[in-house]
Design an enzyme around this catalytic site. Structure first.
Site, mmCIF file in Angstrom:
data_model
loop_
_atom_site.group_PDB
_atom_site.id
_atom_site.type_symbol
_atom_site.label_atom_id
_atom_site.label_comp_id
_atom_site.label_asym_id
_atom_site.label_seq_id
_atom_site.Cartn_x
_atom_site.Cartn_y
_atom_site.Cartn_z
ATOM 1 N N THR A 23 4.719 -0.215 19.000
ATOM 2 C CA THR A 23 4.289 0.526 17.927
ATOM 3 C C THR A 23 2.979 -0.101 17.509
ATOM 4 O O THR A 23 1.718 0.524 17.169
ATOM 5 C CB THR A 23 5.197 0.842 16.958
ATOM 6 O OG1 THR A 23 6.509 1.359 17.424
ATOM 7 C CG2 THR A 23 4.704 1.815 16.144
ATOM 8 N N GLU A 58 8.978 -2.462 17.950
ATOM 9 C CA GLU A 58 8.065 -2.698 17.137
ATOM 10 C C GLU A 58 6.629 -3.253 17.494
ATOM 11 O O GLU A 58 5.710 -2.923 17.010
ATOM 12 C CB GLU A 58 8.425 -3.556 15.922
ATOM 13 C CG GLU A 58 9.888 -3.244 15.081
ATOM 14 C CD GLU A 58 9.552 -2.090 14.101
ATOM 15 O OE1 GLU A 58 8.331 -1.621 13.901
ATOM 16 O OE2 GLU A 58 10.149 -1.906 13.371
ATOM 17 N N GLU A 100 7.129 8.661 13.919
ATOM 18 C CA GLU A 100 7.385 7.782 12.532
ATOM 19 C C GLU A 100 8.105 8.872 11.709
ATOM 20 O O GLU A 100 8.970 8.510 10.802
ATOM 21 C CB GLU A 100 6.149 7.726 12.019
ATOM 22 C CG GLU A 100 5.105 6.629 12.681
ATOM 23 C CD GLU A 100 5.531 5.276 12.400
ATOM 24 O OE1 GLU A 100 6.608 4.966 11.698
ATOM 25 O OE2 GLU A 100 4.946 4.254 12.932
ATOM 26 N N TRP A 135 0.854 -1.183 0.138
ATOM 27 C CA TRP A 135 0.111 0.069 -0.123
ATOM 28 C C TRP A 135 0.837 1.189 -0.014
ATOM 29 O O TRP A 135 1.943 1.260 0.304
ATOM 30 C CB TRP A 135 -0.950 0.090 1.150
ATOM 31 C CG TRP A 135 -0.256 0.188 2.703
ATOM 32 C CD1 TRP A 135 0.083 -1.003 3.290
ATOM 33 C CD2 TRP A 135 0.282 1.271 3.259
ATOM 34 N NE1 TRP A 135 0.412 -0.586 4.572
ATOM 35 C CE2 TRP A 135 0.857 0.765 4.554
ATOM 36 C CE3 TRP A 135 0.034 2.591 2.915
ATOM 37 C CZ2 TRP A 135 1.141 1.902 5.492
ATOM 38 C CZ3 TRP A 135 0.659 3.515 3.971
ATOM 39 C CH2 TRP A 135 1.347 3.150 5.056
ATOM 40 N N GLU A 160 8.868 1.622 6.366
ATOM 41 C CA GLU A 160 8.551 2.575 7.627
ATOM 42 C C GLU A 160 8.206 4.191 7.167
ATOM 43 O O GLU A 160 7.503 4.698 7.662
ATOM 44 C CB GLU A 160 9.576 2.610 8.646
ATOM 45 C CG GLU A 160 9.805 1.404 9.399
ATOM 46 C CD GLU A 160 8.743 1.253 10.557
ATOM 47 O OE1 GLU A 160 8.390 2.265 11.053
ATOM 48 O OE2 GLU A 160 8.375 0.122 10.952
ATOM 49 N N HIS A 215 7.520 -6.364 10.992
ATOM 50 C CA HIS A 215 8.913 -6.017 11.489
ATOM 51 C C HIS A 215 9.293 -6.507 12.553
ATOM 52 O O HIS A 215 10.303 -6.864 12.799
ATOM 53 C CB HIS A 215 8.910 -4.457 11.320
ATOM 54 C CG HIS A 215 8.697 -3.926 10.073
ATOM 55 N ND1 HIS A 215 8.491 -2.408 9.873
ATOM 56 C CD2 HIS A 215 8.605 -4.500 8.702
ATOM 57 C CE1 HIS A 215 8.248 -2.243 8.562
ATOM 58 N NE2 HIS A 215 8.530 -3.379 7.792
ATOM 59 N N ASP A 255 2.280 -3.491 9.383
ATOM 60 C CA ASP A 255 3.419 -3.336 8.869
ATOM 61 C C ASP A 255 4.339 -3.437 10.043
ATOM 62 O O ASP A 255 5.544 -4.206 10.167
ATOM 63 C CB ASP A 255 4.029 -2.087 8.382
ATOM 64 C CG ASP A 255 3.419 -1.920 6.904
ATOM 65 O OD1 ASP A 255 3.055 -3.004 6.141
ATOM 66 O OD2 ASP A 255 3.546 -0.564 6.285
ATOM 67 N N GLU A 256 4.290 -2.929 11.365
ATOM 68 C CA GLU A 256 4.951 -3.065 12.502
ATOM 69 C C GLU A 256 4.916 -4.416 12.905
ATOM 70 O O GLU A 256 6.129 -4.855 13.489
ATOM 71 C CB GLU A 256 4.329 -2.091 13.476
ATOM 72 C CG GLU A 256 4.053 -0.581 13.199
ATOM 73 C CD GLU A 256 5.391 0.281 13.028
ATOM 74 O OE1 GLU A 256 6.519 -0.313 12.933
ATOM 75 O OE2 GLU A 256 5.423 1.451 12.739
ATOM 76 N N HIS A 298 4.705 5.351 6.621
ATOM 77 C CA HIS A 298 3.803 5.681 7.893
ATOM 78 C C HIS A 298 3.786 7.063 8.205
ATOM 79 O O HIS A 298 2.717 7.680 8.231
ATOM 80 C CB HIS A 298 4.588 4.957 8.894
ATOM 81 C CG HIS A 298 4.590 3.585 8.810
ATOM 82 N ND1 HIS A 298 4.990 2.745 9.599
ATOM 83 C CD2 HIS A 298 4.028 2.714 7.837
ATOM 84 C CE1 HIS A 298 5.246 1.206 9.377
ATOM 85 N NE2 HIS A 298 4.510 1.348 8.130
#
Length: 331
Positions: A173, A170, A82, A39, A117, A206, A202-203, A120
């Site tokens: 977050t 991570e 971020e 995305w 990242e 990771h 995503d976090e 974000h």
């Protein structure tokens, strides 16, 4: 993953990181996605090329009006965190005992992680700008200050402490963005809920990568990894925005108010901190690790007892009930 080497001496981080290099290089795709399949901020934001642009912005602003004040404050703090990505990338490139070849596993990982990242802050920054609720100049001053001030997170340049920190951070977050998504949805802002939901995903990916790095390191250097874990938890895991400030304020003052707001609306609490520690203890199966030396055994004992002790402390914390008025927010 390559076979476990039998000749890595205890505490030899350089050899351990060389052992991890093929994993970072060859199995990176498990934790990172191809660029063109991901995305992008434009997928969620009003498109200025369309005739409906201003109508979409008005809709966005109407939804944003319903967000609770503390939630907006937390969203701003999360966004500034971020946006301070340059600090985190430079920190990761200074890790010692790793191969710094630009095409090596570590440097490729750092660039790919940074690239993911980076989306974000781009997305949330644009949302805040369009919402009409934010004094963007004050927001930008805080962002510049945070990058300028850097951070002091207690890892030094040690790879084990860096991976332990990033595993924890991570996960933290992920919790924060997920909770903001949930409250935003309940408040009627479905667009913001979607945005924070995809960021949280995503976090989570990771976090799995950094946790995996430590899992593999634990297999070949268990005592040193366990001691590093204990050391980080004794110091306490501080958030990367712990120097957050507003214009005219000393370092860290805005972060204290931001943290209070996050606890008031239960976006991220002291009990979440304990839960993450429990998750890491389970993920790394520290109760089952073998071949620990005396210091490693003592470190494990400390880590096994720590969650219950922190829970007792967390339950006694008193959070200020009065909202702090941030310069970032209009009205």
């Amino acid at each position: 993953m390559q076979e476990l080497p039998l000749n890595i001496p205890e505490g030899s981080r350089k050899e351990v990181m060389a052992y991890l290099e093929p994993f970072m290089l060859n199995e990176m795709s498990e934790y990172l996605k191809p660029v063109e399949e991901m995305w992008q901020p434009a997928d969620f934001l009003p498109d200025a090329s369309r005739d409906t642009f201003f109508e979409e912005v008005r809709d966005l602003q109407e939804s944003a009006k319903e967000l609770p004040y503390d939630l907006v404050a937390v969203l701003i703090g999360d966004t500034i965190t971020e946006e301070a990505l340059p600090t985190y990338e430079s920190w990761l490139t200074m890790v010692e005992d790793v191969e710094k070849n630009e095409q090596g596993g570590w440097m490729k990982w750092v660039r790919a992680w940074t690239a993911e990242e980076n989306r974000h802050g781009d997305l949330l920054n644009k949302y805040l700008y369009l919402s009409g609720r934010i004094d963007m100049r004050q927001f930008e001053i805080s962002t510049q200050y945070l990058i300028h001030d850097g951070f002091d997170i207690g890892t030094g340049a040690d790879p084990y402490r860096n991976f332990i920190y990033t595993s924890f951070q991570e996960l933290a977050t992920n919790v924060s963005h997920r909770r903001v998504a949930g409250i935003s949805k309940k408040s009627g802002d479905k667009l913001l809920a979607k945005m924070c939901g995809v960021i949280a995903a995503d976090e989570a990916r990771h976090a799995k990568a950094y946790m995996s790095f430590i899992s593999h390191a634990m297999k070949v250097d268990p005592s040193e990894v366990m001691i590093a874990f204990e050391d980080m938890m004794r110091k306490k895991i501080v958030m990367p925005a712990h120097f957050l400030r507003e214009a005219g304020e000393p370092q860290g003052e805005a972060f204290a108010h931001f943290s209070d707001a996050a606890q008031r609306i239960e976006v991220y609490t002291a009990l979440d901190y304990v839960d993450i520690l429990r998750d890491l203890n389970r993920e790394w199966a520290i109760d089952k690790v073998t071949d620990l030396n005396e210091k490693g055994e003592k470190a494990r004992d400390y880590l096994m007892k720590l969650p219950d002790r922190l829970t007792r402390l967390a339950e006694r914390i008193k959070i200020p009930e009065i909202q702090y008025k941030f310069k970032w927010i209009h009205g």
